[in-house]
Scaffold this motif. Structure first.
Motif, PDB file in Angstrom:
ATOM      1  N   SER A 178     -47.235 -19.710  23.648  1.00  0.00           N
ATOM      2  CA  SER A 178     -47.804 -19.474  25.057  1.00  0.00           C
ATOM      3  C   SER A 178     -46.980 -20.463  25.994  1.00  0.00           C
ATOM      4  CB  SER A 178     -48.825 -20.016  25.020  1.00  0.00           C
ATOM      5  OG  SER A 178     -49.631 -20.500  26.482  1.00  0.00           O
ATOM      6  N   THR A 179     -46.570 -19.830  27.409  1.00  0.00           N
ATOM      7  CA  THR A 179     -45.783 -20.641  28.143  1.00  0.00           C
ATOM      8  C   THR A 179     -46.694 -21.485  29.201  1.00  0.00           C
ATOM      9  OG1 THR A 179     -45.927 -18.631  29.586  1.00  0.00           O
ATOM     10  CG2 THR A 179     -43.963 -19.109  28.463  1.00  0.00           C
ATOM     11  N   ASP A 200     -40.573 -28.241  16.124  1.00  0.00           N
ATOM     12  CA  ASP A 200     -41.167 -28.213  17.430  1.00  0.00           C
ATOM     13  C   ASP A 200     -41.633 -26.707  17.487  1.00  0.00           C
ATOM     14  OD1 ASP A 200     -40.942 -30.849  17.474  1.00  0.00           O
ATOM     15  OD2 ASP A 200     -39.461 -30.882  18.713  1.00  0.00           O
ATOM     16  N   ALA A 201     -40.717 -25.673  17.425  1.00  0.00           N
ATOM     17  CA  ALA A 201     -40.941 -24.253  17.509  1.00  0.00           C
ATOM     18  C   ALA A 201     -42.218 -23.855  17.095  1.00  0.00           C
ATOM     19  CB  ALA A 201     -39.695 -23.487  17.454  1.00  0.00           C
ATOM     20  N   GLN A 202     -42.271 -24.286  15.594  1.00  0.00           N
ATOM     21  CA  GLN A 202     -43.508 -24.045  14.873  1.00  0.00           C
ATOM     22  C   GLN A 202     -44.744 -24.799  15.648  1.00  0.00           C
ATOM     23  OE1 GLN A 202     -42.022 -25.078  11.080  1.00  0.00           O
ATOM     24  NE2 GLN A 202     -41.918 -23.027  10.414  1.00  0.00           N
ATOM     25  N   TYR A 203     -44.836 -25.707  15.855  1.00  0.00           N
ATOM     26  CA  TYR A 203     -45.786 -26.223  16.532  1.00  0.00           C
ATOM     27  C   TYR A 203     -46.411 -25.963  17.953  1.00  0.00           C
ATOM     28  CZ  TYR A 203     -47.763 -30.494  14.026  1.00  0.00           C
ATOM     29  OH  TYR A 203     -48.435 -31.246  13.190  1.00  0.00           O
ATOM     30  N   ASP A 204     -45.422 -25.156  18.548  1.00  0.00           N
ATOM     31  CA  ASP A 204     -45.694 -24.545  19.865  1.00  0.00           C
ATOM     32  C   ASP A 204     -46.447 -23.496  19.517  1.00  0.00           C
ATOM     33  OD1 ASP A 204     -44.453 -26.148  21.436  1.00  0.00           O
ATOM     34  OD2 ASP A 204     -42.831 -24.836  22.073  1.00  0.00           O
ATOM     35  N   LYS A 205     -46.235 -22.530  18.473  1.00  0.00           N
ATOM     36  CA  LYS A 205     -47.221 -21.342  17.890  1.00  0.00           C
ATOM     37  C   LYS A 205     -48.464 -21.939  17.267  1.00  0.00           C
ATOM     38  CE  LYS A 205     -43.352 -18.323  17.966  1.00  0.00           C
ATOM     39  NZ  LYS A 205     -42.462 -17.138  17.243  1.00  0.00           N
ATOM     40  N   TYR A 206     -48.354 -22.960  16.735  1.00  0.00           N
ATOM     41  CA  TYR A 206     -49.787 -23.435  16.046  1.00  0.00           C
ATOM     42  C   TYR A 206     -50.648 -23.801  17.299  1.00  0.00           C
ATOM     43  CZ  TYR A 206     -47.085 -24.641  11.835  1.00  0.00           C
ATOM     44  OH  TYR A 206     -46.110 -24.724  10.669  1.00  0.00           O
ATOM     45  N   LEU A 207     -50.044 -24.443  18.446  1.00  0.00           N
ATOM     46  CA  LEU A 207     -50.993 -24.896  19.386  1.00  0.00           C
ATOM     47  C   LEU A 207     -51.468 -23.448  20.165  1.00  0.00           C
ATOM     48  CD1 LEU A 207     -51.639 -27.562  20.514  1.00  0.00           C
ATOM     49  CD2 LEU A 207     -50.064 -27.822  18.830  1.00  0.00           C
ATOM     50  N   ILE A 209     -52.055 -20.567  18.857  1.00  0.00           N
ATOM     51  CA  ILE A 209     -53.050 -20.090  18.250  1.00  0.00           C
ATOM     52  C   ILE A 209     -54.188 -20.881  18.595  1.00  0.00           C
ATOM     53  CG2 ILE A 209     -54.034 -19.311  16.087  1.00  0.00           C
ATOM     54  CD1 ILE A 209     -51.431 -19.227  14.527  1.00  0.00           C
ATOM     55  N   VAL A 210     -54.239 -22.173  18.585  1.00  0.00           N
ATOM     56  CA  VAL A 210     -55.672 -23.055  19.099  1.00  0.00           C
ATOM     57  C   VAL A 210     -56.078 -22.532  20.455  1.00  0.00           C
ATOM     58  CG1 VAL A 210     -56.317 -25.405  19.427  1.00  0.00           C
ATOM     59  CG2 VAL A 210     -54.879 -25.028  17.400  1.00  0.00           C
ATOM     60  N   MET A 211     -55.120 -22.412  21.298  1.00  0.00           N
ATOM     61  CA  MET A 211     -55.419 -21.912  22.672  1.00  0.00           C
ATOM     62  C   MET A 211     -56.292 -20.692  22.321  1.00  0.00           C
ATOM     63  SD  MET A 211     -54.772 -24.599  24.550  1.00  0.00           S
ATOM     64  CE  MET A 211     -54.312 -26.040  23.670  1.00  0.00           C
ATOM     65  N   ALA A 212     -55.928 -19.801  21.777  1.00  0.00           N
ATOM     66  CA  ALA A 212     -56.261 -18.601  21.605  1.00  0.00           C
ATOM     67  C   ALA A 212     -57.800 -18.606  21.089  1.00  0.00           C
ATOM     68  CB  ALA A 212     -55.573 -17.648  20.598  1.00  0.00           C
TER      69      ALA A 212
END
Ligand code: DGY
Length: 429
Positions: A178-179, A200-207, A209-212
Motif C-alpha cells: 500500500s502507498t 523492509d520491502a517484506q515488512y511493507d507487505k506484512y503491514l 495485509i494488516v491494513m486490509a
C-alpha cells in the motif's frame, strides 16, 4: 557447556521470561505472549510443575475471539520495544488487545500430550479447555477455507509462523504494498542483526495485509476470500490435521460424540483434498498460491510434516524422505527451514535457511512414529549439538550450528528440558 549445566540455564531462561503465568519468547524482541511459543513452553514447564504448564495454556486461550480464533499475540500491555503493537492491529475489543491473525495450532496437540503423559488432574484441565479448542478448530475450517477448498489457507505469512520463508514469495510478489501506509519504525532490527531478519520491502507487505484486515473490520472469512494474500501452507495444514486427530481422540475420551463426528468429517475432507498441495513436478508437499494455483519450488521444513500429520500416500511419503535424505547430505545440522539447493537459501536469515527447534521437534515426532530411526536421530541430535555448542538461540545456522536471531529463547529452553536433555522428564514422551 555440559548437559547438567544446560538444564540449569534452560530453567533460568524460562524463569527470566516468565511474566507471571505466561512466558514471552524472549525479552525485548518479542515482549508479549505468542501462541505457538506458549504451547511449546508449556512442555518445558511440565516436567517440573504441571500446574504452571497448564497455566501457560489457560492464559493463552484468554485471548480467544468471539468468532473462535485464538490469535497469534496477546498484548497484555503496550510495549514500545515491539512493532507492530496493539494500536496498529486495532482488533475488536476483547479481554485483551491481540493480533488479528492466528498461528499454527500446536496448542491442541500439546494438550493431548500432557493428558497422555499425565494423570486424572491433567485430564480435568484438558476437559476445561476442550470447548475453546473445538471452537478454534471450527474457526480454522470455516474462516480459513477458500471457496471450494477443504484445505485451510493463510492470509498472512506471520500466521504460518514461518514469516519470511521463500514459500511466501509467490503470494507477496502478486500483491503491491500500500502507498498509504502510515510512516513506521521497525523495532526488531534494533534488537538483532538486521541481516537475520525479513527485509523492509517484506515488512511493507506484512503491514499492507494488516491494513486490509482493518479495512474489513477483521471479518476473517472476507480476509481469506478477498485479502491481498492467500496461500496454502503445508505447515498449517499438517499441524491442524494432526491437531484434529488429537482432539478427536480427546473428544471420544470425554464423551463429546457430536464433536468427535465433526472432527472425523474434517479429517476425511482434508485427506481427500491433500493433493491440492502436492507439487507433482517437484514431488513434495509445497506451499501454493490460492488465486494463481502456482506452487513454491523448494523443500521447507514444513514439507515433511506429513509424517507428523500421518497424511499422504506411501509414494508421497517415500518421495518426501528422498528430499530429507538429499538435504541431510548438504547441511551439518538437520533440518533447514529452506532448501539448500534453492537460490533463495540463506543460512542465517530467519526462515530462509536456519534450523528451528520447534520444527525439529514436530518433524522428529513424525519420523519416530514412522520408524525412520536415522533421520529422527539426526533431527534430535543435530539440534542438541547446536545448543551445546552455541546456547539457547531462537534458531541456528544449519551449516555450522551457530546461533541466529534471538538469544535466551523460551522454546529452545523448553524443548531442551522436555525433549533433548538426558535428564528430561516424561512431558514430551
Ligand atoms: C515478528 O514480529 O517477527 C513475529 O514473527 C510476528 O508474529
Amino acid at each position: 557447556m555440559n548437559r547438567n549445566a544446560l538444564d540449569q540455564t534452560a530453567r533460568s531462561i524460562l524463569q527470566k521470561n516468565d511474566r507471571g503465568g505466561y512466558t514471552v519468547p524472549t525479552d525485548r524482541l518479542y515482549p508479549y505472549q505468542w501462541n505457538w511459543d506458549s504451547a511449546f513452553v508449556s512442555l518445558g514447564f511440565a516436567g517440573d510443575d504441571r500446574a504452571r504448564a497448564w497455566q501457560e495454556l489457560f492464559l493463552l486461550v484468554e485471548g480467544q475471539w468471539d468468532d473462535g480464533m485464538i490469535p497469534h499475540i496477546i498484548f497484555r500491555q503496550d510495549d514500545p520495544d515491539y512493532f507492530p503493537g496493539p494500536s496498529v492491529w486495532n482488533t475488536p475489543a476483547g479481554k485483551y488487545p491481540t493480533g488479528g491473525i492466528s498461528q499454527p495450532p500446536v496448542l491442541t496437540s500439546v494438550v493431548t500430550d500432557l493428558v497422555d503423559s499425565g494423570d486424572e488432574t491433567d485430564l480435568a484441565y484438558a476437559k476445561k479447555l476442550f470447548d475453546q479448542l473445538y471452537r478454534w478448530h471450527t474457526w480454522w475450517h470455516h474462516a480459513r477455507t477458500p471457496e471450494g477448498s477443504s484445505l485451510i489457507a493463510t492470509v498472512h505469512p506471520w500466521e504460518t509462523g514461518r514469516d519470511n520463508c521463500p514459500d511466501w514469495d509467490l503470494g507477496l510478489d502478486r500483491m503491491t504494498a500500500s502507498t498509504d501506509l502510515p510512516p513506521y519504525t521497525r523495532r526488531d532490527t534494533s534488537h538483532v542483526d538486521p541481516s537475520m531478519r525479513p527485509s523492509d520491502a517484506q515488512y511493507d507487505k506484512y503491514l499492507t495485509i494488516v491494513m486490509a484486515g482493518r479495512a474489513v473490520d477483521w471479518d476473517q472469512k472476507r480476509l481469506t476470500n478477498e485479502g491481498p494474500f492467500a496461500m496454502y501452507c503445508p505447515g498449517l495444514i499438517f499441524i491442524l490435521h494432526r491437531a484434529d486427530k488429537d482432539l478427536k481422540r480427546l473428544a471420544h475420551r470425554i464423551g463429546k460424540t457430536a464433536e468427535a463426528d465433526q472432527l472425523a468429517a474434517w479429517i476425511a475432507a482434508t485427506e481427500a483434498d491433500l493433493d491440492r498441495i502436492w507439487n507433482p513436478d517437484f514431488k513434495a508437499f509445497c506451499a501454493r498460491d490460492v488465486r494463481s494455483g502456482a506452487f513454491a519450488d523448494g523443500f521447507s521444513n514444513a514439507s515433511p510434516l506429513c509424517f507428523y500429520a500421518h497424511a499422504g500416500t506411501q509414494d508421497q511419503l517415500l518421495a518426501t524422505l528422498d528430499h530429507v535424505h538429499r538435504i541431510s547430505h548438504k547441511v551439518g545440522h538437520l533440518m533447514p527451514s529452506w532448501d539448500p539447493d534453492h537460490p533463495a537459501f540463506e543460512s542465517k536469515r530467519y526462515w530462509c535457511g536456519p534450523l528451528w527447534p520447534q520444527m525439529n521437534f514436530l518433524l522428529w515426532k513424525g519420523l519416530v512414529e514412522h520408524h525412520q530411526t536415522y533421520l529422527a536421530h539426526r533431527t534430535q541430535n543435530d539440534l542438541a549439538r547446536a545448543i551445546e555448542a552455541s546456547g539457547f538461540w531462537e534458531c541456528f545456522d544449519p551449516t555450522d550450528g551457530s546461533g541466529c536471531v534471538g538469544t535466551d529463547f523460551s522454546w529452545t529452553a523448553a524443548l531442551w528440558l522436555a525433549w533433548l536433555s538426558p535428564s528430561r522428564k516424561k512431558a514430551a514422551a
